[in-house]
Design a protein around this motif. Structure first.
Motif, PDB file in Angstrom:
ATOM      1  N   CYS A   1       5.781  10.866   2.154  1.00  0.00           N
ATOM      2  CA  CYS A   1       7.158  10.506   2.484  1.00  0.00           C
ATOM      3  C   CYS A   1       7.942  10.386   1.188  1.00  0.00           C
ATOM      4  N   HIS A   2       8.967  11.223   1.047  1.00  0.00           N
ATOM      5  CA  HIS A   2       9.782  11.211  -0.159  1.00  0.00           C
ATOM      6  C   HIS A   2      11.019  10.335   0.007  1.00  0.00           C
ATOM      7  N   HIS A   3      11.462  10.169   1.251  1.00  0.00           N
ATOM      8  CA  HIS A   3      12.634   9.337   1.493  1.00  0.00           C
ATOM      9  C   HIS A   3      12.621   8.881   2.947  1.00  0.00           C
ATOM     10  N   VAL A   4      12.885   7.609   3.155  1.00  0.00           N
ATOM     11  CA  VAL A   4      13.014   7.056   4.507  1.00  0.00           C
ATOM     12  C   VAL A   4      14.326   6.289   4.563  1.00  0.00           C
TER      13      VAL A   4
ATOM     14  N   GLU B   1       0.816  -1.218   0.000  1.00  0.00           N
ATOM     15  CA  GLU B   1       0.000   0.000   0.000  1.00  0.00           C
ATOM     16  C   GLU B   1       0.846   1.263   0.000  1.00  0.00           C
ATOM     17  N   GLY B   2       2.148   1.133   0.262  1.00  0.00           N
ATOM     18  CA  GLY B   2       3.018   2.304   0.325  1.00  0.00           C
ATOM     19  C   GLY B   2       2.725   3.181   1.515  1.00  0.00           C
ATOM     20  N   ILE B   3       2.456   2.544   2.674  1.00  0.00           N
ATOM     21  CA  ILE B   3       2.110   3.311   3.877  1.00  0.00           C
ATOM     22  C   ILE B   3       3.090   2.981   5.001  1.00  0.00           C
TER      23      ILE B   3
ATOM     24  N   ALA C   1       9.657   2.421  -3.045  1.00  0.00           N
ATOM     25  CA  ALA C   1       8.953   2.380  -1.767  1.00  0.00           C
ATOM     26  C   ALA C   1       8.690   0.963  -1.276  1.00  0.00           C
ATOM     27  N   ALA C   2       8.200   0.081  -2.131  1.00  0.00           N
ATOM     28  CA  ALA C   2       7.862  -1.278  -1.700  1.00  0.00           C
ATOM     29  C   ALA C   2       9.091  -1.990  -1.152  1.00  0.00           C
ATOM     30  N   LYS C   3      10.212  -1.827  -1.819  1.00  0.00           N
ATOM     31  CA  LYS C   3      11.445  -2.470  -1.376  1.00  0.00           C
ATOM     32  C   LYS C   3      11.911  -1.889  -0.038  1.00  0.00           C
ATOM     33  N   VAL C   4      11.887  -0.573   0.073  1.00  0.00           N
ATOM     34  CA  VAL C   4      12.320   0.094   1.298  1.00  0.00           C
ATOM     35  C   VAL C   4      11.430  -0.318   2.468  1.00  0.00           C
TER      36      VAL C   4
ATOM     37  N   THR D   1       3.951   4.042   9.158  1.00  0.00           N
ATOM     38  CA  THR D   1       3.527   4.705  10.391  1.00  0.00           C
ATOM     39  C   THR D   1       4.689   4.649  11.365  1.00  0.00           C
ATOM     40  N   ILE D   2       5.014   5.805  11.938  1.00  0.00           N
ATOM     41  CA  ILE D   2       6.097   5.878  12.917  1.00  0.00           C
ATOM     42  C   ILE D   2       5.619   6.559  14.189  1.00  0.00           C
ATOM     43  N   ASN D   3       6.346   6.317  15.281  1.00  0.00           N
ATOM     44  CA  ASN D   3       6.155   7.030  16.524  1.00  0.00           C
ATOM     45  C   ASN D   3       7.248   8.081  16.569  1.00  0.00           C
ATOM     46  N   ALA D   4       6.869   9.331  16.409  1.00  0.00           N
ATOM     47  CA  ALA D   4       7.819  10.443  16.383  1.00  0.00           C
ATOM     48  C   ALA D   4       7.632  11.274  17.638  1.00  0.00           C
ATOM     49  N   HIS D   5       8.494  11.063  18.599  1.00  0.00           N
ATOM     50  CA  HIS D   5       8.462  11.827  19.854  1.00  0.00           C
ATOM     51  C   HIS D   5       7.104  11.714  20.542  1.00  0.00           C
ATOM     52  N   GLY D   6       6.565  10.488  20.588  1.00  0.00           N
ATOM     53  CA  GLY D   6       5.295  10.246  21.259  1.00  0.00           C
ATOM     54  C   GLY D   6       4.064  10.507  20.412  1.00  0.00           C
ATOM     55  N   GLN D   7       4.251  10.939  19.190  1.00  0.00           N
ATOM     56  CA  GLN D   7       3.124  11.221  18.292  1.00  0.00           C
ATOM     57  C   GLN D   7       3.156  10.242  17.127  1.00  0.00           C
ATOM     58  N   GLU D   8       2.036   9.589  16.862  1.00  0.00           N
ATOM     59  CA  GLU D   8       1.942   8.660  15.744  1.00  0.00           C
ATOM     60  C   GLU D   8       1.730   9.442  14.453  1.00  0.00           C
ATOM     61  N   MET D   9       2.577   9.150  13.450  1.00  0.00           N
ATOM     62  CA  MET D   9       2.468   9.811  12.155  1.00  0.00           C
ATOM     63  C   MET D   9       2.409   8.751  11.062  1.00  0.00           C
ATOM     64  N   THR D  10       1.460   8.908  10.144  1.00  0.00           N
ATOM     65  CA  THR D  10       1.311   7.984   9.028  1.00  0.00           C
ATOM     66  C   THR D  10       1.599   8.731   7.733  1.00  0.00           C
ATOM     67  N   PHE D  11       2.371   8.095   6.852  1.00  0.00           N
ATOM     68  CA  PHE D  11       2.814   8.702   5.601  1.00  0.00           C
ATOM     69  C   PHE D  11       2.415   7.843   4.407  1.00  0.00           C
ATOM     70  N   ASN D  12       2.087   8.491   3.315  1.00  0.00           N
ATOM     71  CA  ASN D  12       1.998   7.828   2.006  1.00  0.00           C
ATOM     72  C   ASN D  12       3.398   7.922   1.423  1.00  0.00           C
ATOM     73  N   VAL D  13       4.013   6.780   1.158  1.00  0.00           N
ATOM     74  CA  VAL D  13       5.397   6.761   0.692  1.00  0.00           C
ATOM     75  C   VAL D  13       5.419   6.863  -0.825  1.00  0.00           C
ATOM     76  N   VAL D  14       6.058   7.914  -1.335  1.00  0.00           N
ATOM     77  CA  VAL D  14       6.134   8.137  -2.781  1.00  0.00           C
ATOM     78  C   VAL D  14       7.544   7.942  -3.309  1.00  0.00           C
ATOM     79  N   GLN D  15       8.423   7.438  -2.462  1.00  0.00           N
ATOM     80  CA  GLN D  15       9.795   7.134  -2.861  1.00  0.00           C
ATOM     81  C   GLN D  15       9.758   6.124  -3.999  1.00  0.00           C
ATOM     82  N   GLU D  16      10.651   6.266  -4.967  1.00  0.00           N
ATOM     83  CA  GLU D  16      10.624   5.433  -6.171  1.00  0.00           C
ATOM     84  C   GLU D  16      10.616   3.942  -5.866  1.00  0.00           C
TER      85      GLU D  16
END
Length: 97
Positions: A87-90, A39-41, A60-63, A43-58
């Protein structure tokens, strides 16, 4: 011909100046909560806050397939009007660690 190119460049610059906020990139670090490669999604815990990203990195599935829950990552992302951040890069964080 030069005039057409110049007009096109000016028009493009004007259009980009009105949508400048859409092109602002941000960086955040956190721990992976979940990653869904198909799905290219991400989700991370960033300093106690949950953040969800649509990953558009070329690749993405592999990463995303290589990310495990609890892995520390840095995310380069941009905000879009009311939707999930893009998300452009992780990559692993700290780099080399």
């Amino acid at each position: 011909m030069r005039r057409k190119v110049a007009v096109a460049l000016v028009a493009m610059m004007i259009a980009l100046s009105f949508s400048g906020a859409a092109f602002a990139f941000h960086m955040i670090t956190g721990e992976v909560i979940s990653a869904y490669p198909s799905e290219g999604i991400l989700t991370i815990n960033a300093h106690g806050q949950e953040m969800t990203f649509n990953v558009v990195q070329e690749d993405a599935a592999k990463v995303l397939a290589n990310l495990k829950r609890g892995a520390k990552v840095a995310v380069n992302y941009s905000l879009t009007g009311g939707e999930q951040p893009l998300c452009h890069h992780v990559f692993p964080w700290p780099v080399g660690g």
